[in-house]
Design an enzyme around this catalytic site. Structure first.
Site, PDB file in Angstrom:
ATOM      1  N   TYR A   9      -9.311 -17.805   4.022  1.00 58.40           N
ATOM      2  CA  TYR A   9      -9.574 -18.093   2.637  1.00 58.40           C
ATOM      3  C   TYR A   9     -10.822 -17.492   2.447  1.00 58.40           C
ATOM      4  CZ  TYR A   9      -5.153 -20.280   1.690  1.00 58.40           C
ATOM      5  OH  TYR A   9      -3.740 -20.619   1.698  1.00 58.40           O
ATOM      6  N   SER A  44       2.391 -21.705  -4.409  1.00 57.53           N
ATOM      7  CA  SER A  44       2.826 -20.725  -5.413  1.00 57.53           C
ATOM      8  C   SER A  44       4.010 -21.278  -6.119  1.00 57.53           C
ATOM      9  CB  SER A  44       3.350 -19.410  -4.844  1.00 57.53           C
ATOM     10  OG  SER A  44       2.299 -18.601  -4.292  1.00 57.53           O
TER      11      SER A  44
END
Length: 347
Positions: free
Chosen positions: A53, A236
Site C-alpha cells: 500500500y 470492501s
C-alpha cells in the site's frame, strides 16, 4: 463499539477496522493521522495495512508508504498499545515487491523486518499473506477460475515451509498471530490442518472481499470460519464505494476511487447499479442510511470478526461511524436476503 475475538488468539478487535490503502495517495499524511485519531476516539482499535500500500495506483515509488505513515503516527503519538495492527506480505506476481517473488520461508523474515521498520513498532499483531502463491478466484477471477492445474503436493510443501518460518517469527516476538487473505475454504482448511499436524501458528483470520454485492463467503467459507474459529475480515464492505450510490448513473466524482480506476476492478456493471438502487430503496423503507446498513450488516455476520473500511477523507470516516448505532432487525435481515436473491453477485 462492539468487540469480537480474533480467532483463538486471545486478541479482541473492534467490529470495524480502519483500512489504510489510500494513505499516501488519495489521503495525505496529516489527513491519515486525523483519521487514526478519530477512529480511536470512536472505539475503533483495529488497523489494517500492507507492504504494497497505497493503491490507486500501485507504484514502485510508493510501496510501503502507507505503513510509513502509520509508523509516523506511532512516532508522534506514542500510543502503540492503543492499536491492534495488521499488515500483509505481498504474494507472487507483485513486480514492485521482491520482483514478484512468491511467498517462501526465505521472503518472510525480510518482509516482516521491513514492515516493522516502516511501522516503527516491535511486533505486528496480525501478519497476513495477501494472496496465495497458487492464485485465487478473487478480484473477479471467479467466473473463469480453474484449479485443475494446481500441484497439491507443492502447495502443501509451501504451507509447511511458510508455517515453520512464521513460527520462528512468533518465537522471536516479531508477530503475534497469522492470517490469510483472498483464500479459499480448501486453502484455509489446509493451513489449519498442517498447523495442527506439523506446527506453526494457527490461522486466526481470513481477509476476503465481502459485502451486500459480493457474498461468496456465505456458504463453505462461512461454515469453516464458524467451526474452526477463523474470523472473516471483510474488505470492501461498501463494494469499493458502489453502495454509497455516488457512482449511480455512471457518475465519476472528482477524486473518487473510480476517477483512478474506472471499472473499480471489474465491479462496474449495469446489474451492480440495479442492485445498489434496490438496497438504497430498502434502506429508505427502514429509515436507514445505506452506508450504515451495509457496514453494520457486514460487521455483524456470525462468522465475521471485523469489517475493514477505508475513508479517503475524514468526513467519510465520520459518516461511516454511524453504522455502530444501527439495529439489524430480523425483518431487515430477511429483506436484505430478498434483495440478494433478486440481485445475486452482480459483478
Amino acid at each position: 463499539m462492539r468487540r469480537n475475538p480474533l480467532g483463538r488468539t486471545g486478541i479482541e478487535v473492534s467490529e470495524l477496522c480502519l483500512g489504510t490503502m489510500t494513505f499516501g495517495t488519495q489521503t495525505p499524511e496529516a489527513e491519515a493521522h486525523a483519521q487514526m485519531d478519530r477512529a480511536l476516539e470512536a472505539g475503533i482499535d483495529f488497523l489494517d495495512t500492507a507492504e504494497m500500500y497505497p493503491v490507486n495506483p500501485v507504484r514502485a515509488e510508493t510501496i510501503g508508504l502507507s505503513e510509513e505513515i502509520v509508523g509516523n503516527w506511532f512516532a508522534t503519538r506514542g500510543r502503540r498499545d492503543a492499536w491492534v495492527v495488521a499488515t500483509k506480505h505481498s504474494g507472487e506476481g507483485m513486480s514492485h515487491v521482491r520482483d514478484g517473488a512468491p511467498i517462501t520461508s526465505a521472503t518472510i523474515p525480510g518482509a516482516i523486518e521491513d514492515s516493522l521498520r516502516r511501522l516503527k513498532i516491535d511486533c505486528i499483531d496480525l501478519y497476513q499473506f495477501h494472496w496465495p502463491n497458487r492464485g485465487s478466484y478473487h478480484f473477479r477471477k471467479n467466473w473463469r477460475y480453474d484449479p485443475s492445474g494446481q500441484d497439491r503436493a507443492a502447495t502443501r510443501a509451501h504451507m509447511e515451509d511458510a508455517l515453520d518460518a512464521l513460527q520462528r517469527q512468533v518465537d522471536k516476538g516479531n508477530i503475534r498471530a497469522f492470517g490469510l487473505s483472498n483464500e479459499s475454504a480448501w486453502g484455509t482448511a489446509e493451513w489449519l490442518r498442517l498447523a495442527d499436524a506439523a506446527g506453526g501458528p494457527r490461522v486466526a483470520s481470513i481477509q476476503n472481499e465481502y459485502s451486500l454485492l459480493c457474498r461468496m463467503a456465505d456458504t463453505d467459507l462461512a461454515e469453516l470460519c464458524v467451526n474452526e474459529d477463523v474470523g472473516l475480515l471483510p474488505f470492501s464492505p461498501l463494494a469499493a464505494g458502489l453502495v454509497t450510490g455516488k457512482y449511480q448513473g455512471g457518475a465519476v466524482p472528482e477524486g473518487s476511487r473510480r476517477s483512478h480506476v474506472d471499472s473499480l476492478g471489474g465491479r462496474i456493471t449495469p446489474r451492480a447499479f440495479e442492485a445498489v438502487a434496490a438496497y438504497h430503496a430498502l434502506a429508505g423503507r427502514f429509515g436507514l442510511d445505506p452506508v450504515h446498513m451495509a457496514l453494520a450488516w457486514a460487521a455483524r455476520r456470525p462468522f465475521v470478526a471485523s469489517a475493514i473500511f477505508g475513508a479517503t477523507r475524514l468526513e467519510q470516516l465520520e459518516h461511516a461511524l454511524g453504522a455502530v448505532e444501527v439495529v439489524l432487525s430480523e425483518e431487515l435481515l430477511e429483506a436484505i436476503d430478498a434483495v440478494h436473491r433478486d440481485h445475486p453477485m452482480p459483478y
